[in-house]
Motif scaffolding. Structure first.
Motif, mmCIF file in Angstrom:
data_model
loop_
_atom_site.group_PDB
_atom_site.id
_atom_site.type_symbol
_atom_site.label_atom_id
_atom_site.label_comp_id
_atom_site.label_asym_id
_atom_site.label_seq_id
_atom_site.Cartn_x
_atom_site.Cartn_y
_atom_site.Cartn_z
ATOM 1 N N ILE A 1 37.381 86.466 86.564
ATOM 2 C CA ILE A 1 37.133 85.642 85.390
ATOM 3 C C ILE A 1 36.067 86.354 84.551
ATOM 4 O O ILE A 1 35.358 87.212 85.051
ATOM 5 C CB ILE A 1 36.616 84.243 85.782
ATOM 6 C CG1 ILE A 1 35.612 84.360 86.925
ATOM 7 C CG2 ILE A 1 37.732 83.326 86.217
ATOM 8 C CD1 ILE A 1 34.252 84.098 86.616
ATOM 9 N N MET B 1 32.897 85.594 81.601
ATOM 10 C CA MET B 1 32.087 84.489 81.107
ATOM 11 C C MET B 1 31.315 84.915 79.869
ATOM 12 O O MET B 1 30.832 86.039 79.782
ATOM 13 C CB MET B 1 31.128 84.048 82.216
ATOM 14 C CG MET B 1 30.413 82.769 81.926
ATOM 15 S SD MET B 1 29.885 81.979 83.459
ATOM 16 C CE MET B 1 28.878 80.668 82.803
ATOM 17 N N GLY C 1 32.293 88.234 91.156
ATOM 18 C CA GLY C 1 33.002 89.443 90.769
ATOM 19 C C GLY C 1 34.426 89.516 91.304
ATOM 20 O O GLY C 1 35.241 90.278 90.806
ATOM 21 N N ALA D 1 32.576 79.835 88.015
ATOM 22 C CA ALA D 1 32.331 81.276 87.969
ATOM 23 C C ALA D 1 31.854 81.809 89.312
ATOM 24 O O ALA D 1 31.869 83.010 89.541
ATOM 25 C CB ALA D 1 31.296 81.589 86.894
#
Ligand SMILES: Nc1ncnc2c1ncn2[C@@H]1O[C@H](COP(=O)(O)OP(=O)(O)O)[C@@H](O)[C@H]1O
Ligand SMILES: [Mg+2]
Lengths: 371, 301
Positions: A77, A79, A73, A50
């Motif tokens: 993706i 989360m 950012g 991430a």
């Protein structure tokens, strides 16, 4: 949508090495589950994916783009966190639209997407509530909704079900799988629960102490565990382990367990080597069979449709607990899982049997599987 | 079964009795040390009393003190000064307190020491703080004149305590210095109760540092912020020693707040009745202000 490419990622906190040479190729639309005991580095790997943690070395590509040094950012993706991380001061609608708002998406577009996602997840009647006015299951859905409105290239989920009660967990598990089928977005899912891994995954990555033990689909993981740890981790109740030395008393190599010589399908060269034999509880049957032995059960548990028979292991067959990967089960007992047993299995001595072809063989020192 | 008049406090229906019983001493004490003087001072404010003595007979009821108060330019001047002081000091205490809290909340080497440094002014007694600042702003050998001349802001030494504007500014600076650590400590406690995952989720959602501050940190601090703001404002409102020691309310009443005025009337001119009236008005304003602010506090969390 995109594939994820992880190459030789390592991570250490000072002296502590948390991830060791993690490499994995996830194809587009795949559902991959990272599973392993608590503290094995699953969350750390997910955070590195991430961009929330920096990898000590290695590269990560998402959709062919090198994102190793990109801010979270910018990775496209989404989360889902274990405790959902819903902002208490925002309504469900604003929580779900937060990511889009931060990206400067047009408000009418945000509203459209949030409403759509809320419909998919069945939370459209809760949009104007605050998170504290929701039940655990509803919060979980909102957290999922916050991820899907973004329409990202990949979903990362860190134990999203572990705060739910057992019944809801089973239900939501199926829903996440259905959602994945519907959206087809590449998903990496972290859990410590092998049942979640087995039921949801296209492919499982099983980890221990920061190192990958095996990468395989659930069936292979169950049928051909690469080592003792995987064998003990997958399946419930866990695989039974018995220690034995290969002898050549008979025509072919054999191992003496429960006082019987069981023929093994291995070359003669193994003679004298110490091995660990693995046998799944469900592969032991009541009554006579290929290898039959008489035992005195220590305990019989009935679950209605099945019975668990606990049997003491002879001293020479016991495996030290450390060998079985920290399995909390006692090394001096094996479990037989008898499905639809008849009433014969009660107290007193019984006959159990198994097919030697079902035995898994592991090297006693390296713990690797012997093919 | 005994059905006597046993005082069984464990019975569910009686459980609250125990609570009242345990509260009683505290309530009595509060009544004695807070409520009683309050009643006395309200009572005195409606009498024409110079030196209040409890053994003297009551004077006749009169609203003269309040009439005089509301028509006195001194009172309105003191109210205005107090308002200015409250707004300016609270605002800067907040900016400084929040800023320093955000700074020392980061992980870095010497973080513990930095936190100690930030909290230091809080531990310094007010009078000592005033002595330090009075020296720094001294007209002939103070630090500030020297610094400002070196920096070229001024060309002759300023006599800080004889100019109304400068004296007011010095009082503000001293109060801010003394008051911001409290805000900082409260904010730090608030910051540490914000879960890391809020920030992680926001970062994944693409929020930059400023957006995270505005959308997560500040709203999450709101409940603490509200209470802290009230406490700081009340402190500025009624603080007496800093101003009294530093300027005594002067020059030309430029730093005369309501509490200084109360003191002066009571113990300078021995107008206890009049002073009580100021005190009562101050109290009412404080109560109304804090009620309004608690009512305003957003009901999140
Ligand atoms: N910030 C940190 N500093 C030091 N050690 C950490 C930090 N974060 C995690 N660890 C260690 O890394 C290991 C893996 O943690 P984690 O990835 O959270 O495990 P899990 O598989 O349970 O999610 C643990 O032993 C943990 O103690
Ligand atoms: Mg974890």
């Amino acid at each position: 949508m995109a594939g994820i490419h992880i190459e030789n990622v390592t991570k250490s906190y000072g002296q502590l090495s948390v991830l060791k040479n993690f490499s994995l190729e996830v194809s587009d639309g795949e559902f991959v589950v990272f599973v392993g005991p608590s503290g094995c580095g699953k969350s750390t790997m997910l955070k590195i994916l991430a961009g929330l943690e920096e990898a000590s070395s290695g590269t990560i590509r998402i959709g062919g783009r090198d994102v190793t040094d990109l801010a979270p950012g910018d990775r496209d993706i989404a989360m889902v966190f274990q405790n959902y991380a819903l902002y208490p001061h925002l309504t469900v609608r604003k929580n779900m639209g937060f990511g889009l708002k931060m990206r400067g998406t047009d408000p009418t577009e945000i509203d459209k997407r949030v409403t759509e996602a809320a419909k998919i997840l069945g939370v459209d009647h809760l949009l104007d509530r605050r998170p504290k006015a929701l039940s655990g299951g509803q919060r979980q859905r909102v957290a999922l909704g916050r991820a899907i409105v973004r329409e990202p290239q990949a979903f990362l989920m860190d134990e999203p079900l572990s705060n739910l009660d057992a019944k809801l967990r089973v239900h939501t598990r199926a829903e996440i799988s259905a959602l994945h089928k519907r959206l087809g977005v590449t998903t990496i899912y972290v859990t410590h629960d092998q049942i979640e891994a087995m039921t949801m995954a296209d492919r499982i990555v099983i980890m221990k102490d920061g190192a990958i033990q095996q990468i395989a689909d659930p069936d292979t993981m169950f049928k051909k565990p690469a080592n003792l740890f995987v064998a003990g981790f997958i399946g419930s109740p866990g695989m039974n382990f018995l220690r034995a030395t290969v002898n050549t008393n008979g025509p072919s190599p054999a191992a003496r367990i429960f006082g019987y010589d069981v023929p093994l399908r291995i070359p003669q060269s193994f003679a004298g080597r110490e091995v660990i034999l693995g046998l799944r509880p469900e592969h032991i049957a009541a009554g006579p069979g290929a290898v039959t032995f008489d035992v005195m059960p220590r305990l019989v548990e009935s679950l209605g449709s099945e019975k668990y028979v606990y049997v003491d292991v002879p001293v020479e067959n016991r495996v030290e607990a450390a060998r079985t990967g920290g399995d909390e089960r006692r090394a001096d007992t094996i479990i037989a899982r008898l499905i639809n047993p008849d009433e014969r299995v009660t107290e007193g001595p019984i006959k159990l049997s198994f097919d030697p072809a079902r035995l898994h063989l592991f090297d006693a020192t390296t713990q690797a599987s012997i093919e | 079964m005994k059905s006597g008049f046993g005082l069984d406090l464990a019975r569910p229906s009686r459980r609250h009795w125990l609570g009242y019983l345990l509260l009683a001493p505290a309530v009595l004490l509060i009544g004695l040390i807070i409520i009683y003087p309050l009643i006395v001072s309200v009572d005195i404010s409606f009498q024409n009393v110079n030196i209040a003595r409890l053994d003297q007979p009551r004077r006749p009821f009169t609203t003269a003190n309040y009439e005089r108060l509301f028509s006195s330019p001194d009172f309105w001047n003191a109210s205005w000064i107090t308002l200015k002081l409250v707004v300016i000091v609270s605002l800067f205490c907040f900016l400084l307190g929040l800023g320093t809290a955000l700074l020392v909340n980061n992980k870095f080497k010497g973080q513990a020491f930095a936190r100690l440094l930030v909290a230091l002014p809080w531990a310094v007694p007010e009078v000592i703080a005033v002595v330090i600042f009075a020296w720094m702003f001294d007209s002939s050998f103070g630090l500030m004149n020297w610094v400002f001349i070196k920096l070229g802001f001024i060309d002759t030494t300023v006599n800080w305590f004889s100019s109304p504007v400068a004296a007011f500014a010095v009082v503000c600076v001293t109060m801010i210095w003394k008051g911001y650590p409290f805000v900082s400590i409260m904010m730090l406690a608030g910051l540490q109760s914000i879960p890391d995952d809020f920030y992680n989720a926001a970062r994944v959602d693409g929020a930059n540092a400023w957006q995270r501050l505005v959308n997560i940190t500040i709203p999450s601090l709101m409940p603490v912020l509200g209470v802290t703001l009230i406490l700081v404002m009340l402190w500025v409102f009624r603080d007496f020693s800093i101003i009294y020691v530093m300027t005594g309310g002067g020059p030309l009443k430029a730093t005369q707040t309501l509490s200084i005025m109360t003191y002066e009337q009571a113990f300078g001119f021995f107008k206890m009745g009049y002073a009580s009236a100021i005190g009562v008005v101050t109290l009412i304003v404080c109560v109304i202000a804090s009620r309004l602010m608690i009512g305003r506090a957003p009901d999140n969390i």
